[in-house]
Design a protein around this motif. Sequence first.
Motif, mmCIF file in Angstrom:
data_model
loop_
_atom_site.group_PDB
_atom_site.id
_atom_site.type_symbol
_atom_site.label_atom_id
_atom_site.label_comp_id
_atom_site.label_asym_id
_atom_site.label_seq_id
_atom_site.Cartn_x
_atom_site.Cartn_y
_atom_site.Cartn_z
ATOM 1 N N GLN A 4 34.543 54.353 53.071
ATOM 2 C CA GLN A 4 35.286 55.592 53.217
ATOM 3 C C GLN A 4 34.401 56.633 53.895
ATOM 4 O O GLN A 4 33.220 56.764 53.569
ATOM 5 N N LEU A 5 34.981 57.367 54.839
ATOM 6 C CA LEU A 5 34.247 58.426 55.521
ATOM 7 C C LEU A 5 34.215 59.683 54.654
ATOM 8 O O LEU A 5 35.119 59.932 53.866
ATOM 9 N N HIS A 44 43.699 65.331 51.496
ATOM 10 C CA HIS A 44 44.649 65.349 52.614
ATOM 11 C C HIS A 44 44.808 63.962 53.202
ATOM 12 O O HIS A 44 45.929 63.481 53.370
ATOM 13 N N ASP A 45 43.725 63.323 53.515
ATOM 14 C CA ASP A 45 43.740 62.004 54.139
ATOM 15 C C ASP A 45 42.502 61.233 53.710
ATOM 16 O O ASP A 45 41.483 61.820 53.365
ATOM 17 N N ILE A 46 42.605 59.913 53.755
ATOM 18 C CA ILE A 46 41.472 59.059 53.414
ATOM 19 C C ILE A 46 41.186 58.186 54.629
ATOM 20 O O ILE A 46 42.026 57.373 55.025
ATOM 21 N N LEU A 47 40.031 58.393 55.223
ATOM 22 C CA LEU A 47 39.651 57.624 56.403
ATOM 23 C C LEU A 47 38.574 56.616 56.044
ATOM 24 O O LEU A 47 37.679 56.901 55.252
ATOM 25 N N TYR A 48 38.658 55.448 56.670
ATOM 26 C CA TYR A 48 37.656 54.402 56.511
ATOM 27 C C TYR A 48 37.057 54.105 57.865
ATOM 28 O O TYR A 48 37.748 54.145 58.885
ATOM 29 N N GLY A 49 35.776 53.803 57.857
ATOM 30 C CA GLY A 49 35.088 53.486 59.096
ATOM 31 C C GLY A 49 34.416 52.133 59.021
ATOM 32 O O GLY A 49 33.938 51.724 57.967
ATOM 33 N N VAL A 107 41.606 47.143 54.239
ATOM 34 C CA VAL A 107 41.015 47.990 53.192
ATOM 35 C C VAL A 107 41.950 49.162 52.892
ATOM 36 O O VAL A 107 42.171 49.514 51.718
ATOM 37 N N VAL A 108 42.512 49.763 53.923
ATOM 38 C CA VAL A 108 43.452 50.874 53.750
ATOM 39 C C VAL A 108 44.650 50.412 52.913
ATOM 40 O O VAL A 108 45.079 51.104 51.981
ATOM 41 N N GLU A 109 45.173 49.240 53.236
ATOM 42 C CA GLU A 109 46.312 48.698 52.494
ATOM 43 C C GLU A 109 45.962 48.497 51.017
ATOM 44 O O GLU A 109 46.737 48.865 50.121
ATOM 45 N N ASP A 110 44.807 47.935 50.754
ATOM 46 C CA ASP A 110 44.369 47.736 49.362
ATOM 47 C C ASP A 110 44.257 49.067 48.622
ATOM 48 O O ASP A 110 44.655 49.184 47.461
ATOM 49 N N LYS A 111 43.724 50.086 49.288
ATOM 50 C CA LYS A 111 43.569 51.407 48.677
ATOM 51 C C LYS A 111 44.942 52.025 48.380
ATOM 52 O O LYS A 111 45.151 52.617 47.313
ATOM 53 N N ALA A 112 45.885 51.868 49.303
ATOM 54 C CA ALA A 112 47.235 52.410 49.096
ATOM 55 C C ALA A 112 47.894 51.747 47.886
ATOM 56 O O ALA A 112 48.530 52.418 47.062
#
Length: 161
Positions: A4-5, A44-49, A107-112
């Motif tokens: 996560q950024l 607001h938003d969760i970004l992954y790098g 990873v985003v899908e798993d977090k959601a």
Amino acid sequence: MIRQLTLHDKAEFLALKKTVLDGLQHKDWFVDVPDNDVWITPQHDILYGKFDRQKLVGVSGMLLDESFYFELRKALNLPTEKIAEMGVSLVLPDYRGQNIMYQINSVVEDKAREMGFEYIVATAHPDNVASCTSIEKLGFEKKNCIMRKGRYLRNVYLLKL
């Protein structure tokens, strides 16, 4: 490595975004986001790098502010508010074709799912074959094609979690 950024990654995120956007032949393939700090805050938003050693080479995330996905929810006639939008998806040119977006968005899908969302929506310009393919590879179904924000033609995809 994918992580996560945070605000400490802001300069690298902005540099990656500038490199990618400056190199786009089709500027309307990316719905730009402001350079302010709100884009890298979990409120607001969760970004992954994705990082290659210490270098940020790709980014994607969940857009959690309904003002961004309201028109998508309306276009899909989704009654629930437990929706996240997958977006801000960028990969440096030298790293394309390596399934980086698929890796990050998994990873985003798993977090959601972990956060209790019922759906994820994603959009891509119909001619952006790489993005459309990446979205479909994750199991999203194309549901519609709309003019996003009145000026960005977008396929709209939906994934029920």
